[in-house]
Design an enzyme around this catalytic site. Sequence first.
Site, PDB file in Angstrom:
ATOM      1  N   CYS A  62      30.910  80.573  60.150  1.00 47.21           N
ATOM      2  CA  CYS A  62      29.550  80.014  60.101  1.00 47.21           C
ATOM      3  C   CYS A  62      28.893  80.094  61.483  1.00 47.21           C
ATOM      4  O   CYS A  62      29.304  79.386  62.418  1.00 47.21           O
ATOM      5  CB  CYS A  62      29.614  78.571  59.607  1.00 47.21           C
ATOM      6  SG  CYS A  62      28.069  77.655  59.763  1.00 47.21           S
ATOM      7  N   CYS A  65      27.253  76.899  62.756  1.00 49.15           N
ATOM      8  CA  CYS A  65      28.301  75.931  63.114  1.00 49.15           C
ATOM      9  C   CYS A  65      28.744  76.142  64.559  1.00 49.15           C
ATOM     10  O   CYS A  65      28.901  75.177  65.324  1.00 49.15           O
ATOM     11  CB  CYS A  65      29.500  76.073  62.180  1.00 49.15           C
ATOM     12  SG  CYS A  65      29.150  75.719  60.443  1.00 49.15           S
TER      13      CYS A  65
END
Length: 313
Positions: A62, A65
Site C-alpha cells: 500500500c 500506507c
Amino acid sequence: MRFTIVKPNRQSLSILTVTFSLFVISISQSSAGEWLHDFDAAQKQAQTKDLPILLHFHASWCGPCHQMEQTVLRTAAVKNLFGQRVIGVKIDSDQNRHLVDRFNVRSLPSDILLTPTGTIITRTDGFQNQNVYLSFLGRGASRYEKDRRVYLAQKSKQELMERKRQEMEQQAEEEPEPVNTQKSYVASAPDRVGLEGYSPVALTRDREWKKGHEEFSWPYQGITYHLASRTELEIFKVDPGRYAPQLLGCDPVILNKQDRAIPGDTKYGAYYDRNLYLFVDLESREEFKKNPDRYSRTMHVLKIEDVGGSILR
C-alpha cells in the site's frame, strides 16, 4: 607518586560530543510511546490503563500506507499520545484477515478508535496528514473520556441507591413491623393506580406479581403505586424510577410509531436493560423485541394528561 595529565585533543572532544548527542536522541525516542503490533496485547494494556485503542490497518503493498508511515505515524506528536490518551497498534491486513473482517475494513490505510472492550468509537479511511490525524485522535479520545465520566457518574449513583436499599432491608429485618400502627402510609395521589395494584418492587426484584395494599401506596409521575409492605414502600420511595414502568406504563411501540400514549397491559410486560415496559398486546411486544433500542430510547416526555390515547403535542 607521579601524576600524569592527559590533554584531550580536538578529535576526542568531537567524538565525545557526537556520542553524547546520539545518547540524548536515543533517550528522547525511547521516552515517547511506541506502536504495538499485537491486538490482544494492545487490548490488555488498554483495559489496564483504561484508554481507547487506536488500530492502524496497513499493508506492505500500500503506497499511501508507506507515505503515512514516514510522515505521520513515526512523528513524536503522534507517539507522545501513546500511553497517555490512546494505545496504538499497527495491524498488517494481510496477516490479520480476521481483524479486517471483524472491523469491516474496506480500504487502506484505515484507522479505527475502539473502547478497551472493542466497541468502535470513530474511524477514518485513507491517507491523513499529521494535523488531520491528530485532530481525529483528539476528538475520539475526548469522546471516550466524556462517555467514561458519564458512565462512572451513573454507576456511582446506582451503587449509592443499592447501598441505601440494602440498608433499609437490613433495618426492616432488625426492626419487625408492628402489628398495629397508627401511622398512615397512604399518600395523597391521583386516582390512577399503576400496574393494576401490583407491587412494582416485588415485580422488579423477584419477578413476582404480588398485590400491593392501599395503606402502602406512593405517587410517582401522577400515578399511585401500591406496595406489599412497609419495607417495599421505603425501598420504592428511594428510587421509584427503578421500579415503575417506563413511559408512564404506555406502549413504547405505539408511542414511537403513532405518537399516541396508550397504556399497556400487565399481561404483556417485558424487561429491557433492567427497565419494565408494558404493551397493549403480544404483537406489539414482539415488535419491541426486534429492535428494543429504537423503542426504548424515545425522545417523548410524557405527562399524565397525555395518557389515554390522546395525540401528543
